[in-house]
Design an enzyme around this catalytic site. Structure first.
Site, PDB file in Angstrom:
ATOM      1  N   ASN A   9       0.868  -1.179   0.000  1.00 53.94           N
ATOM      2  CA  ASN A   9       0.000   0.000   0.000  1.00 53.94           C
ATOM      3  C   ASN A   9       0.904   1.228   0.000  1.00 53.94           C
ATOM      4  OD1 ASN A   9      -1.798   2.040   0.464  1.00 53.94           O
ATOM      5  ND2 ASN A   9      -2.462   1.308   2.499  1.00 53.94           N
ATOM      6  N   TRP A  10       0.977   1.879  -1.149  1.00 56.19           N
ATOM      7  CA  TRP A  10       1.900   3.027  -1.272  1.00 56.19           C
ATOM      8  C   TRP A  10       1.317   4.270  -0.612  1.00 56.19           C
ATOM      9  CZ3 TRP A  10       3.850   2.664  -7.107  1.00 56.19           C
ATOM     10  CH2 TRP A  10       4.493   1.427  -7.274  1.00 56.19           C
ATOM     11  N   LYS A  11       0.082   4.200  -0.183  1.00 58.47           N
ATOM     12  CA  LYS A  11      -0.587   5.350   0.469  1.00 58.47           C
ATOM     13  C   LYS A  11      -0.402   6.600  -0.398  1.00 58.47           C
ATOM     14  CE  LYS A  11      -0.255   3.041   4.888  1.00 58.47           C
ATOM     15  NZ  LYS A  11      -0.161   3.139   6.343  1.00 58.47           N
ATOM     16  N   HIS A  98      -9.486   1.017   4.952  1.00 55.79           N
ATOM     17  CA  HIS A  98      -8.233   1.229   5.684  1.00 55.79           C
ATOM     18  C   HIS A  98      -8.507   2.139   6.880  1.00 55.79           C
ATOM     19  CE1 HIS A  98      -4.157   2.350   6.662  1.00 55.79           C
ATOM     20  NE2 HIS A  98      -3.773   1.300   5.971  1.00 55.79           N
ATOM     21  N   GLU A 100      -6.939   4.533   7.987  1.00 58.30           N
ATOM     22  CA  GLU A 100      -6.731   5.962   7.693  1.00 58.30           C
ATOM     23  C   GLU A 100      -7.968   6.550   7.029  1.00 58.30           C
ATOM     24  OE1 GLU A 100      -3.017   5.300   5.667  1.00 58.30           O
ATOM     25  OE2 GLU A 100      -2.150   4.712   7.589  1.00 58.30           O
ATOM     26  N   GLU A 170      -5.161  -5.008  10.459  1.00 62.24           N
ATOM     27  CA  GLU A 170      -4.125  -4.008  10.708  1.00 62.24           C
ATOM     28  C   GLU A 170      -4.410  -3.288  12.026  1.00 62.24           C
ATOM     29  OE1 GLU A 170      -2.271  -2.838   6.617  1.00 62.24           O
ATOM     30  OE2 GLU A 170      -3.821  -1.412   7.158  1.00 62.24           O
ATOM     31  N   GLY A 176       2.676   2.265  10.870  1.00 62.32           N
ATOM     32  CA  GLY A 176       3.606   3.378  10.687  1.00 62.32           C
ATOM     33  C   GLY A 176       4.314   3.791  11.973  1.00 62.32           C
ATOM     34  N   SER A 216       3.618  -2.081  10.301  1.00 61.82           N
ATOM     35  CA  SER A 216       5.072  -2.128  10.457  1.00 61.82           C
ATOM     36  C   SER A 216       5.678  -3.481  10.069  1.00 61.82           C
ATOM     37  CB  SER A 216       5.482  -1.726  11.882  1.00 61.82           C
ATOM     38  OG  SER A 216       5.039  -0.405  12.170  1.00 61.82           O
ATOM     39  N   GLY A 237       2.939  -1.151   4.274  1.00 68.65           N
ATOM     40  CA  GLY A 237       2.939   0.273   3.961  1.00 68.65           C
ATOM     41  C   GLY A 237       4.341   0.749   3.653  1.00 68.65           C
ATOM     42  N   GLY A 238       4.985   1.385   4.641  1.00 62.36           N
ATOM     43  CA  GLY A 238       6.299   2.003   4.443  1.00 62.36           C
ATOM     44  C   GLY A 238       7.307   1.109   3.731  1.00 62.36           C
TER      45      GLY A 238
HETATM   46  P1  13P Z   1       3.081   0.355   7.684  1.00 61.49           P
HETATM   47  O1  13P Z   1       3.603  -0.921   7.082  1.00 61.49           O
HETATM   48  O2  13P Z   1       3.776   1.586   7.177  1.00 61.49           O
HETATM   49  O3  13P Z   1       2.981   0.276   9.163  1.00 61.49           O
HETATM   50  O4  13P Z   1       1.567   0.498   7.141  1.00 61.49           O
HETATM   51  C1  13P Z   1       0.707  -0.568   7.243  1.00 61.49           C
HETATM   52  C2  13P Z   1      -0.513  -0.242   6.478  1.00 61.49           C
HETATM   53  O5  13P Z   1      -1.295   0.597   6.898  1.00 61.49           O
HETATM   54  C3  13P Z   1      -0.714  -0.919   5.199  1.00 61.49           C
HETATM   55  O6  13P Z   1      -1.985  -0.679   4.710  1.00 61.49           O
END
Ligand code: 13P
Length: 255
Positions: A9-11, A98, A100, A170, A176, A216, A237-238
């Protein structure tokens, strides 16, 4: 037998040209194939077409996902993207619900349920997210909370092919933050999700639905999660923003 899935997920990261470079890098890293692991990348909506072109040109072994969609087919919904528009640019998957989006954009389980139905009507695989906040975790009610989300998010869904509906657990406090859930924490909730899916859809369908862990996840910790019975992959994510590290995670899942 469930195929593992590693999804990135590149957000809200990467401009168009940067997204193309990242997709090209990942295509090179994964040139040799991904074995029996499904790999998915989810760039920002505006970069979907550019990444789709890289996938086609490089014959890259990964699928394209959106990060969100609306449930209406078309109309006066400024700023939204319909499932058929995603389909038209080659997206085969879409992340929904998600945390977020729930936290910053007020999405509810009812919205997420409508999105899943609309996407599935277009043959797009939802990657439906759930997970508890730190307050809920500390109160010890996280399992009940997530089970309730799953029941609402899947209400009335008709799942004929369980490989075409994916859940991502998640825990919000691990997103994050560099704070990961332990593999046992992940299994506790993913196991409860599986049991809920058995209640709703029966054994056979529940056994075919992939449940990913997210929060993470990185090249050093992914193997521990994948050892768990009900963890079928990761939503990253990251660590998905670097082609080499993300490819390492895919290779861990292939092992
Ligand atoms: P991180 O891997 O950056 O913690 O993000 C997880 C995430 O929200 C993937 O959708």
């Amino acid at each position: 037998m469930r195929k593992r899935m590693i999804a990135g997920n590149w957000k809200m990261n990467k401009t168009f040209s940067e997204a193309v470079v990242l997709a090209e890098g990942l295509a090179r890293e994964l040139e040799g194939g991904t074995g029996d692991v499904d790999v998915v990348v989810a760039p920002p909506t505006i970069n979907l077409k550019g990444v789709a072109e890289v996938i086609e040109k490089e014959e890259a072994p990964f699928a394209l996902s959106a990060q969100n969609a609306y449930w209406q087919e078309s109309g006066a919904y400024t700023g939204e993207t319909a499932p058929n528009m995603l389909e038209a640019v080659g997206a085969t998957h879409c992340i929904i619900g998600h945390s977020e989006r729930r936290d910053y954009f007020g999405e509810t389980d009812e919205d997420i349920n409508k999105k899943a139905k609309a996407l599935m009507a277009h043959g797009i695989v939802p990657i439906s997210c759930c997970g508890e906040s730190l307050d809920i975790r500390e109160a010890g009610t996280h399992v009940a909370f997530v089970v309730d989300q799953i029941k609402k998010d899947t209400a009335g869904l008709e799942i004929t092919d369980p490989s075409k509906y994916v859940i991502a657990y998640e825990p919000i406090w691990a997103i994050g933050t560099g704070k990961t859930a332990t593999a046992d924490d992940a299994q506790e909730v993913c196991g409860a999700i599986r049991a809920t899916l058995v209640e709703i859809f029966g054994d056979e369908t529940a056994a075919g639905i992939r449940i990913l862990y997210g929060g993470s996840a990185n090249p050093s910790n992914i193997a521990g999660f994948l050892e768990k019975e009900d963890v079928d992959g990761a939503l990253v994510g990251g660590a998905s923003l670097k082609a080499d590290g993300f490819a390492d995670m895919v290779r861990s899942a292939m092992a």
